[in-house]
Design a protein around this motif. Structure first.
Motif, PDB file in Angstrom:
ATOM      1  N   LYS A  39       0.756  -1.172  -0.090  1.00 47.10           N
ATOM      2  CA  LYS A  39      -0.131   0.044   0.155  1.00 47.10           C
ATOM      3  C   LYS A  39       0.919   1.239   0.148  1.00 47.10           C
ATOM      4  CE  LYS A  39      -3.876  -2.068   2.232  1.00 47.10           C
ATOM      5  NZ  LYS A  39      -3.988  -3.010   3.487  1.00 47.10           N
ATOM      6  N   ASN A  40       1.957   1.095   0.225  1.00 54.28           N
ATOM      7  CA  ASN A  40       3.090   2.368   0.334  1.00 54.28           C
ATOM      8  C   ASN A  40       3.616   2.283  -1.059  1.00 54.28           C
ATOM      9  OD1 ASN A  40       2.794   2.309   3.051  1.00 54.28           O
ATOM     10  ND2 ASN A  40       4.366   0.936   3.304  1.00 54.28           N
ATOM     11  N   ASP A  41       4.664   3.275  -1.188  1.00 54.62           N
ATOM     12  CA  ASP A  41       5.133   3.585  -2.747  1.00 54.62           C
ATOM     13  C   ASP A  41       5.674   2.169  -3.448  1.00 54.62           C
ATOM     14  OD1 ASP A  41       5.202   6.256  -2.014  1.00 54.62           O
ATOM     15  OD2 ASP A  41       7.246   6.439  -1.053  1.00 54.62           O
ATOM     16  N   THR A  42       5.215   2.379  -4.693  1.00 58.38           N
ATOM     17  CA  THR A  42       5.525   1.171  -5.569  1.00 58.38           C
ATOM     18  C   THR A  42       6.933   1.555  -6.075  1.00 58.38           C
ATOM     19  OG1 THR A  42       3.236   1.009  -5.815  1.00 58.38           O
ATOM     20  CG2 THR A  42       4.554  -0.039  -7.355  1.00 58.38           C
ATOM     21  N   PRO A  43       7.710   0.511  -6.032  1.00 59.93           N
ATOM     22  CA  PRO A  43       9.051   0.670  -6.791  1.00 59.93           C
ATOM     23  C   PRO A  43       8.810   1.104  -8.265  1.00 59.93           C
ATOM     24  CG  PRO A  43       8.901  -1.510  -5.715  1.00 59.93           C
ATOM     25  CD  PRO A  43       7.629  -0.844  -5.693  1.00 59.93           C
ATOM     26  N   CYS A  44       9.953   1.545  -9.038  1.00 62.01           N
ATOM     27  CA  CYS A  44       9.639   1.983 -10.301  1.00 62.01           C
ATOM     28  C   CYS A  44       9.495   0.745 -11.242  1.00 62.01           C
ATOM     29  CB  CYS A  44      11.260   2.527 -10.719  1.00 62.01           C
ATOM     30  SG  CYS A  44      12.312   1.542 -10.817  1.00 62.01           S
ATOM     31  N   PRO A  45       8.597   0.879 -12.284  1.00 65.36           N
ATOM     32  CA  PRO A  45       8.538  -0.145 -13.117  1.00 65.36           C
ATOM     33  C   PRO A  45       9.696  -0.616 -13.747  1.00 65.36           C
ATOM     34  CG  PRO A  45       7.570   1.535 -14.031  1.00 65.36           C
ATOM     35  CD  PRO A  45       7.913   1.885 -12.576  1.00 65.36           C
ATOM     36  N   ILE A  46       9.835  -1.990 -13.977  1.00 67.68           N
ATOM     37  CA  ILE A  46      10.895  -2.259 -15.023  1.00 67.68           C
ATOM     38  C   ILE A  46      10.399  -2.914 -16.356  1.00 67.68           C
ATOM     39  CG2 ILE A  46      12.499  -2.667 -13.004  1.00 67.68           C
ATOM     40  CD1 ILE A  46      11.875  -5.677 -13.286  1.00 67.68           C
ATOM     41  N   LYS A  47      11.263  -3.275 -17.288  1.00 67.87           N
ATOM     42  CA  LYS A  47      10.775  -3.671 -18.615  1.00 67.87           C
ATOM     43  C   LYS A  47      10.683  -5.435 -18.351  1.00 67.87           C
ATOM     44  CE  LYS A  47      11.682  -4.114 -23.437  1.00 67.87           C
ATOM     45  NZ  LYS A  47      12.685  -3.788 -24.520  1.00 67.87           N
ATOM     46  N   GLY A  48       9.373  -5.709 -19.025  1.00 68.61           N
ATOM     47  CA  GLY A  48       9.277  -7.166 -18.746  1.00 68.61           C
ATOM     48  C   GLY A  48      10.259  -7.993 -19.592  1.00 68.61           C
ATOM     49  N   GLU A  49      10.981  -8.866 -18.955  1.00 72.28           N
ATOM     50  CA  GLU A  49      12.010  -9.606 -19.730  1.00 72.28           C
ATOM     51  C   GLU A  49      11.230 -11.030 -20.061  1.00 72.28           C
ATOM     52  OE1 GLU A  49      16.181  -8.701 -17.888  1.00 72.28           O
ATOM     53  OE2 GLU A  49      14.678  -9.557 -16.342  1.00 72.28           O
ATOM     54  N   PHE A  50      10.482 -11.089 -21.150  1.00 72.23           N
ATOM     55  CA  PHE A  50       9.842 -12.235 -21.663  1.00 72.23           C
ATOM     56  C   PHE A  50       9.679 -11.863 -23.198  1.00 72.23           C
ATOM     57  CE2 PHE A  50       6.778  -9.293 -19.512  1.00 72.23           C
ATOM     58  CZ  PHE A  50       6.061  -8.849 -20.488  1.00 72.23           C
ATOM     59  N   THR A  51       9.475 -13.079 -23.788  1.00 70.01           N
ATOM     60  CA  THR A  51       9.376 -13.216 -25.444  1.00 70.01           C
ATOM     61  C   THR A  51       8.823 -11.992 -26.010  1.00 70.01           C
ATOM     62  OG1 THR A  51      10.011 -15.382 -25.218  1.00 70.01           O
ATOM     63  CG2 THR A  51       9.224 -14.744 -27.248  1.00 70.01           C
ATOM     64  N   LEU A  52       7.405 -11.865 -25.585  1.00 69.63           N
ATOM     65  CA  LEU A  52       6.464 -10.921 -26.216  1.00 69.63           C
ATOM     66  C   LEU A  52       7.019  -9.572 -26.128  1.00 69.63           C
ATOM     67  CD1 LEU A  52       3.439 -10.664 -27.374  1.00 69.63           C
ATOM     68  CD2 LEU A  52       2.567 -10.044 -25.002  1.00 69.63           C
ATOM     69  N   ASN A  53       7.943  -9.475 -25.229  1.00 72.16           N
ATOM     70  CA  ASN A  53       8.481  -8.018 -25.087  1.00 72.16           C
ATOM     71  C   ASN A  53       9.850  -8.180 -25.721  1.00 72.16           C
ATOM     72  OD1 ASN A  53       7.917  -5.415 -23.717  1.00 72.16           O
ATOM     73  ND2 ASN A  53       8.641  -5.781 -22.177  1.00 72.16           N
ATOM     74  N   GLY A  54      10.069  -8.950 -26.445  1.00 71.27           N
ATOM     75  CA  GLY A  54      11.698  -8.771 -27.093  1.00 71.27           C
ATOM     76  C   GLY A  54      12.706  -9.229 -26.419  1.00 71.27           C
ATOM     77  N   HIS A  55      12.366 -10.106 -25.112  1.00 71.83           N
ATOM     78  CA  HIS A  55      13.580 -10.730 -24.400  1.00 71.83           C
ATOM     79  C   HIS A  55      13.395 -12.144 -24.753  1.00 71.83           C
ATOM     80  CE1 HIS A  55      16.582 -10.708 -21.034  1.00 71.83           C
ATOM     81  NE2 HIS A  55      15.995 -11.979 -20.617  1.00 71.83           N
TER      82      HIS A  55
END
Length: 180
Positions: A69-85
């Protein structure tokens, strides 16, 4: 569990103590999802998960935790095939993966551990490790009574999560910055 090929005594090992349920030990796979592993390690080292709950449990699928419920960490790029990883880790029983919204670059702190094989997630979510001890704890958690939102009626509390880095260091996670 079919992630044996990624197990390596040099990989970071996570110990997750679940109040009244026991201990789940996981091995993280930096060779598969390096930024996701760095992100998880950073949150563990900051004691981010301590006291949080498994807020979603679905038998024959997974258990999910890490929502704050507190501050959410910064988002990171998803490391999966659909996302080019290239992430060949399959979502089989015991795999830990990162939750996200419909935005493929919205991984923050929420994770899920697979209760059963779920091939429909392969290539669309960042698997980054697997259970090496305590799969029976996952089974016990997923069997608890839950409401229509799949939230357990009784809190399932993560007392603590620690990580053994095996003498290695890991970089800070790279936050995703959308093109402006």
């Amino acid at each position: 569990m079919s992630y044996d090929e990624y197990l390596n005594k040099e990989n970071p090992k996570v110990t997750m103590k679940i109040k009244d349920f026991g201990v789940i030990q996981l091995e993280l796979f930096p060779s598969v999802a390096p930024n996701t592993v760095s992100n998880f390690i950073k949150l563990v080292q900051e004691n981010f998960y301590d006291g949080l709950i498994f807020h979603r449990i679905i038998p024959e699928f997974m258990i999910q935790g890490g929502r704050s419920k507190n501050d959410t960490p910064c988002p990171i790029k998803g490391e999966f095939t659909l996302n080019g990883h290239d992430n060949p880790l399959k979502h089989t029983r015991g795999v830990i993966s990162m939750a996200r919204t419909n935005d493929p670059n919205s991984q923050t702190s929420q994770f899920f551990i697979m209760h059963k094989n779920s091939p429909h997630l392969d290539g669309s979510y960042a698997g980054f490790g697997g259970v090496v001890e305590g799969i029976e704890v996952v089974d016990k958690i997923v069997s608890q009574s839950r409401d229509y939102h799949d939230q357990p009626y009784d809190d399932i509390i993560i007392e603590s999560i620690t990580v053994d880095l095996k003498g290695k260091s890991y970089p800070k996670p790279v936050c995703y910055k959308a093109a402006v």
